[in-house]
Scaffold this motif. Sequence first.
Motif, PDB file in Angstrom:
ATOM      1  N   GLY A 119      -9.132  27.349 -15.249  1.00 27.80           N
ATOM      2  CA  GLY A 119     -10.200  27.095 -16.201  1.00 27.80           C
ATOM      3  C   GLY A 119      -9.880  26.055 -17.246  1.00 27.80           C
ATOM      4  O   GLY A 119     -10.764  25.642 -18.012  1.00 27.80           O
ATOM      5  N   LEU A 120      -8.635  25.589 -17.312  1.00 27.01           N
ATOM      6  CA  LEU A 120      -8.278  24.541 -18.268  1.00 27.01           C
ATOM      7  C   LEU A 120      -8.964  23.236 -17.886  1.00 27.01           C
ATOM      8  O   LEU A 120      -8.973  22.853 -16.717  1.00 27.01           O
ATOM      9  N   THR A 121      -9.555  22.554 -18.879  1.00 32.55           N
ATOM     10  CA  THR A 121     -10.237  21.288 -18.627  1.00 32.55           C
ATOM     11  C   THR A 121      -9.722  20.213 -19.568  1.00 32.55           C
ATOM     12  O   THR A 121      -9.289  20.503 -20.686  1.00 32.55           O
ATOM     13  N   THR A 122      -9.772  18.966 -19.110  1.00 33.60           N
ATOM     14  CA  THR A 122      -9.414  17.823 -19.937  1.00 33.60           C
ATOM     15  C   THR A 122     -10.493  16.760 -19.815  1.00 33.60           C
ATOM     16  O   THR A 122     -11.102  16.604 -18.754  1.00 33.60           O
ATOM     17  N   ASP A 123     -10.700  16.038 -20.899  1.00 32.48           N
ATOM     18  CA  ASP A 123     -11.671  14.945 -20.931  1.00 32.48           C
ATOM     19  C   ASP A 123     -10.999  13.786 -21.659  1.00 32.48           C
ATOM     20  O   ASP A 123     -10.732  13.873 -22.862  1.00 32.48           O
ATOM     21  N   THR A 124     -10.696  12.709 -20.944  1.00 40.14           N
ATOM     22  CA  THR A 124      -9.901  11.614 -21.496  1.00 40.14           C
ATOM     23  C   THR A 124     -10.683  10.309 -21.474  1.00 40.14           C
ATOM     24  O   THR A 124     -11.323   9.963 -20.477  1.00 40.14           O
ATOM     25  N   ASN A 125     -10.608   9.590 -22.599  1.00 37.41           N
ATOM     26  CA  ASN A 125     -11.248   8.283 -22.732  1.00 37.41           C
ATOM     27  C   ASN A 125     -10.226   7.279 -23.262  1.00 37.41           C
ATOM     28  O   ASN A 125      -9.235   7.657 -23.892  1.00 37.41           O
ATOM     29  N   TRP A 126     -10.502   6.001 -23.003  1.00 38.37           N
ATOM     30  CA  TRP A 126      -9.629   4.962 -23.531  1.00 38.37           C
ATOM     31  C   TRP A 126     -10.424   3.687 -23.773  1.00 38.37           C
ATOM     32  O   TRP A 126     -11.518   3.496 -23.261  1.00 38.37           O
ATOM     33  N   GLN A 127      -9.805   2.812 -24.576  1.00 44.07           N
ATOM     34  CA  GLN A 127     -10.444   1.541 -24.898  1.00 44.07           C
ATOM     35  C   GLN A 127     -10.093   0.463 -23.884  1.00 44.07           C
ATOM     36  O   GLN A 127     -10.921  -0.367 -23.523  1.00 44.07           O
ATOM     37  N   SER A 128      -8.838   0.449 -23.412  1.00 43.33           N
ATOM     38  CA  SER A 128      -8.406  -0.546 -22.428  1.00 43.33           C
ATOM     39  C   SER A 128      -7.349   0.069 -21.525  1.00 43.33           C
ATOM     40  O   SER A 128      -6.617   0.978 -21.925  1.00 43.33           O
ATOM     41  N   LEU A 129      -7.298  -0.441 -20.286  1.00 42.29           N
ATOM     42  CA  LEU A 129      -6.313   0.029 -19.314  1.00 42.29           C
ATOM     43  C   LEU A 129      -5.885  -1.146 -18.449  1.00 42.29           C
ATOM     44  O   LEU A 129      -6.718  -1.758 -17.778  1.00 42.29           O
ATOM     45  N   ASP A 130      -4.606  -1.486 -18.507  1.00 45.18           N
ATOM     46  CA  ASP A 130      -4.025  -2.525 -17.661  1.00 45.18           C
ATOM     47  C   ASP A 130      -3.016  -1.878 -16.722  1.00 45.18           C
ATOM     48  O   ASP A 130      -2.320  -0.926 -17.093  1.00 45.18           O
ATOM     49  N   SER A 131      -2.919  -2.418 -15.523  1.00 44.68           N
ATOM     50  CA  SER A 131      -2.048  -1.769 -14.552  1.00 44.68           C
ATOM     51  C   SER A 131      -1.451  -2.768 -13.583  1.00 44.68           C
ATOM     52  O   SER A 131      -1.910  -3.900 -13.450  1.00 44.68           O
ATOM     53  N   ASP A 132      -0.424  -2.298 -12.888  1.00 45.62           N
ATOM     54  CA  ASP A 132       0.247  -3.119 -11.891  1.00 45.62           C
ATOM     55  C   ASP A 132       0.877  -2.178 -10.885  1.00 45.62           C
ATOM     56  O   ASP A 132       1.581  -1.231 -11.257  1.00 45.62           O
ATOM     57  N   ILE A 133       0.607  -2.375  -9.608  1.00 45.54           N
ATOM     58  CA  ILE A 133       1.208  -1.561  -8.560  1.00 45.54           C
ATOM     59  C   ILE A 133       1.686  -2.472  -7.443  1.00 45.54           C
ATOM     60  O   ILE A 133       1.211  -3.593  -7.283  1.00 45.54           O
ATOM     61  N   GLY A 134       2.639  -1.999  -6.682  1.00 44.29           N
ATOM     62  CA  GLY A 134       3.148  -2.810  -5.584  1.00 44.29           C
ATOM     63  C   GLY A 134       3.987  -1.975  -4.644  1.00 44.29           C
ATOM     64  O   GLY A 134       4.249  -0.798  -4.874  1.00 44.29           O
ATOM     65  N   GLY A 135       4.411  -2.618  -3.574  1.00 42.20           N
ATOM     66  CA  GLY A 135       5.217  -1.910  -2.596  1.00 42.20           C
ATOM     67  C   GLY A 135       5.336  -2.703  -1.325  1.00 42.20           C
ATOM     68  O   GLY A 135       5.567  -3.915  -1.350  1.00 42.20           O
ATOM     69  N   ASP A 136       5.124  -2.036  -0.206  1.00 43.58           N
ATOM     70  CA  ASP A 136       5.178  -2.697   1.088  1.00 43.58           C
ATOM     71  C   ASP A 136       3.982  -2.234   1.909  1.00 43.58           C
ATOM     72  O   ASP A 136       3.088  -1.572   1.387  1.00 43.58           O
ATOM     73  N   LEU A 137       3.977  -2.593   3.172  1.00 45.94           N
ATOM     74  CA  LEU A 137       2.821  -2.268   3.994  1.00 45.94           C
ATOM     75  C   LEU A 137       2.668  -0.778   4.263  1.00 45.94           C
ATOM     76  O   LEU A 137       1.632  -0.334   4.749  1.00 45.94           O
ATOM     77  N   SER A 138       3.698   0.013   3.941  1.00 51.61           N
ATOM     78  CA  SER A 138       3.609   1.455   4.156  1.00 51.61           C
ATOM     79  C   SER A 138       3.017   2.175   2.959  1.00 51.61           C
ATOM     80  O   SER A 138       2.606   3.330   3.074  1.00 51.61           O
ATOM     81  N   GLY A 139       2.962   1.521   1.800  1.00 50.70           N
ATOM     82  CA  GLY A 139       2.397   2.187   0.636  1.00 50.70           C
ATOM     83  C   GLY A 139       3.014   1.704  -0.657  1.00 50.70           C
ATOM     84  O   GLY A 139       3.723   0.694  -0.711  1.00 50.70           O
ATOM     85  N   ILE A 140       2.750   2.452  -1.726  1.00 52.17           N
ATOM     86  CA  ILE A 140       3.193   2.089  -3.069  1.00 52.17           C
ATOM     87  C   ILE A 140       4.657   2.491  -3.271  1.00 52.17           C
ATOM     88  O   ILE A 140       5.081   3.568  -2.856  1.00 52.17           O
ATOM     89  N   THR A 141       5.426   1.613  -3.930  1.00 52.61           N
ATOM     90  CA  THR A 141       6.801   1.941  -4.289  1.00 52.61           C
ATOM     91  C   THR A 141       7.022   1.899  -5.795  1.00 52.61           C
ATOM     92  O   THR A 141       8.040   2.372  -6.275  1.00 52.61           O
ATOM     93  N   TYR A 142       6.082   1.314  -6.541  1.00 54.56           N
ATOM     94  CA  TYR A 142       6.186   1.339  -8.000  1.00 54.56           C
ATOM     95  C   TYR A 142       4.803   1.180  -8.603  1.00 54.56           C
ATOM     96  O   TYR A 142       3.858   0.699  -7.969  1.00 54.56           O
ATOM     97  N   GLY A 143       4.674   1.604  -9.844  1.00 51.45           N
ATOM     98  CA  GLY A 143       3.408   1.455 -10.543  1.00 51.45           C
ATOM     99  C   GLY A 143       3.606   1.579 -12.030  1.00 51.45           C
ATOM    100  O   GLY A 143       4.521   2.271 -12.492  1.00 51.45           O
ATOM    101  N   THR A 144       2.785   0.880 -12.791  1.00 51.75           N
ATOM    102  CA  THR A 144       2.843   0.969 -14.240  1.00 51.75           C
ATOM    103  C   THR A 144       1.420   0.902 -14.784  1.00 51.75           C
ATOM    104  O   THR A 144       0.575   0.180 -14.258  1.00 51.75           O
ATOM    105  N   VAL A 145       1.161   1.684 -15.818  1.00 55.02           N
ATOM    106  CA  VAL A 145      -0.151   1.732 -16.445  1.00 55.02           C
ATOM    107  C   VAL A 145       0.034   1.649 -17.954  1.00 55.02           C
ATOM    108  O   VAL A 145       0.860   2.365 -18.522  1.00 55.02           O
TER     109      VAL A 145
END
Length: 331
Positions: A119-145
């Motif tokens: 029953g715990l709920t969260t409601d999150t808002n933000w003004q800006s969000l920048d991100s960067d993800i990468g890896g190889d053809l099998s999927g993600i190996t790193y990410g930053t937000v």
Amino acid sequence: MPTYSEPVNRRRRFPWWAKLILLVVVLYGAALYVAAHQAKVYLNAVVAPPGTGAEECAKLDFGGLPTRVSAVCQSAKFVDPVTGLDLSTGSVRTTTFVHNPTHASFSIASPVKAKLANGLTTDTNWQSLDSDIGGDLSGITYGTVTIGKIDSAITLPGAPAPLKITSDHADFNVRQNGPDLDIASRSTGSKLETGIIPVNLPGFSTRFEATLDGRGNVLSGAPIVPGEAVQGSIKRLAIDFGNNGTLAVSGPFRVAENGLLSGDFTIDVENYAALQATLSKSFPQAITVIDTATILLKSLSPDGKTGKVTLNVRDGRVQLGIIPLGTIPPL
């Protein structure tokens, strides 16, 4: 006397520049296909965290040609039938560049709403969000937000009012480190408000660094099995009140299949006199516990300002040396 010349080859040769153009078109088409595939792979990874959940991407669109490919969901929803997690977001976009399809950026429009089985709920808002993800053809190996001006309301089951947390800045980082997973986050300009009990905490910053053993493949899509044991080490979990003191925790830990915590945790306190005053003012109902902890830290302090103790936790039972301090319920 008649002469004979060699027969003329009237077949036109394909000009070299035409071959070059054809090669470029073929390579671009292949790169575009790979970029589009990776954009969708990354989008699926962002919309549906690794696990057994079912995701819903409303109105999937592709765009951004010719140098990049963007995959966009106008809204996203993730439901995990095992844990009961129900998560919904605004639009989700991942952008992959044709010249480097293993690298991408993504954005998620707020609000992000989540509801747990209890029953715990969260409601999150933000003004800006920048991100960067990468890896190889099998999927993600790193990410930053990186998030600017974030506010989150947490409503506990049966609580008369939500718990509100705001921050001027927050960032989160994950990276596959061989077989392990490194996690780090920090926030600045954070404040805590609650209508449940009066809290007068000053502004603070947080920092968290940890490693999860054997979890490096989670980013590439390996499932998280509920009830599976988890272990690793907390390099630093700190809450910093500036001149009002700092409290930090570090050490190895293990959460067993039954949810019971074990570990050896070092508690570091800087400027504990100021921290005592800050916590006593903010949590007057816990003054006795705070004063007892301060006396203990003072007895172990080499300079009268900093203190360090190690708590031993075994299957949820907390001890300071041979002194029992209480129990931690299953996580």
